[in-house]
Design a protein around this motif. Structure first.
Motif, PDB file in Angstrom:
ATOM      1  N   ASN A 135       0.828  -1.209   0.000  1.00  0.00           N
ATOM      2  CA  ASN A 135       0.000   0.000   0.000  1.00  0.00           C
ATOM      3  C   ASN A 135       0.861   1.257   0.000  1.00  0.00           C
ATOM      4  OD1 ASN A 135      -2.527  -1.243  -0.070  1.00  0.00           O
ATOM      5  ND2 ASN A 135      -2.617  -1.439   2.152  1.00  0.00           N
TER       6      ASN A 135
ATOM      7  N   HIS B 137       0.932   3.995  -2.970  1.00  0.00           N
ATOM      8  CA  HIS B 137       0.445   5.344  -2.628  1.00  0.00           C
ATOM      9  C   HIS B 137       1.553   6.121  -1.909  1.00  0.00           C
ATOM     10  CE1 HIS B 137      -3.557   3.823  -3.594  1.00  0.00           C
ATOM     11  NE2 HIS B 137      -3.282   2.780  -2.844  1.00  0.00           N
TER      12      HIS B 137
ATOM     13  N   ASP C  16       0.766   9.247   0.245  1.00  0.00           N
ATOM     14  CA  ASP C  16      -0.065   9.143   1.448  1.00  0.00           C
ATOM     15  C   ASP C  16       0.784   8.713   2.645  1.00  0.00           C
ATOM     16  OD1 ASP C  16      -1.952   8.592   3.415  1.00  0.00           O
ATOM     17  OD2 ASP C  16      -3.416   7.811   1.971  1.00  0.00           O
TER      18      ASP C  16
END
Length: 150
Positions: A107, A111, A114
């Motif tokens: 993840n 991303h 983020d």
């Protein structure tokens, strides 16, 4: 049973723990290789790795549980079998944390903008460090108790 049987059983336990460490290393290396295939991940190879690692952990765990039974039944060492119980619980937690970490790393890679994903990776790494310290403590207790004369 002879003291050499007891020593062989304890030795086998340590060999299995070393195999577990090696399996984690292979799991981590395989996941790193998987991440390098992103963004179009090679999931089939990774799925095969997970299958093989799961089989390895399952086999190790079964044998450790047999040793636990033998220590308790054949050698009347419930103290050592209790250490193994604690160890098995922590090993299960470690495997769950490792799976969570791998997902969090993917993840974070998918991303990069983020920060929450990066923070999640850091949190899980801290949990793994705490888990590893607990495992080391249990193994130290096992070693100490297994070296005591009966």
């Amino acid at each position: 049973m002879a003291p050499t049987d007891f020593k062989n059983l304890v030795r086998r336990f340590y060999v299995l723990q070393a195999e577990r460490v090696e399996a984690y290393k292979l799991f981590e290396e395989g996941h790193e290789a998987y991440l390098r295939t992103g963004p179009h991940y090679d999931f089939e190879h990774y799925k095969q790795l997970v299958h093989e690692i799961t089989k390895a952990f399952c086999g190790i765990s079964k044998e450790v549980l047999k040793i636990k039974e033998q220590l308790h039944q054949d050698f009347d060492r419930p103290d050592l079998s209790e250490h193994i119980d604690k160890l098995q619980i922590k090993e299960k937690e470690k495997l769950e944390l490792t799976a969570k970490l791998q997902l969090a790393k993917q993840n974070a890679q998918d991303h990069p903008e983020d920060e929450d994903f990066q923070e999640k990776v850091r949190e899980i790494k801290q949990d793994i460090i705490k888990n590893t310290a607990a495992l080391s403590e249990i193994l130290q207790d096992f070693k100490y108790d297994s070296e005591e004369p009966e």
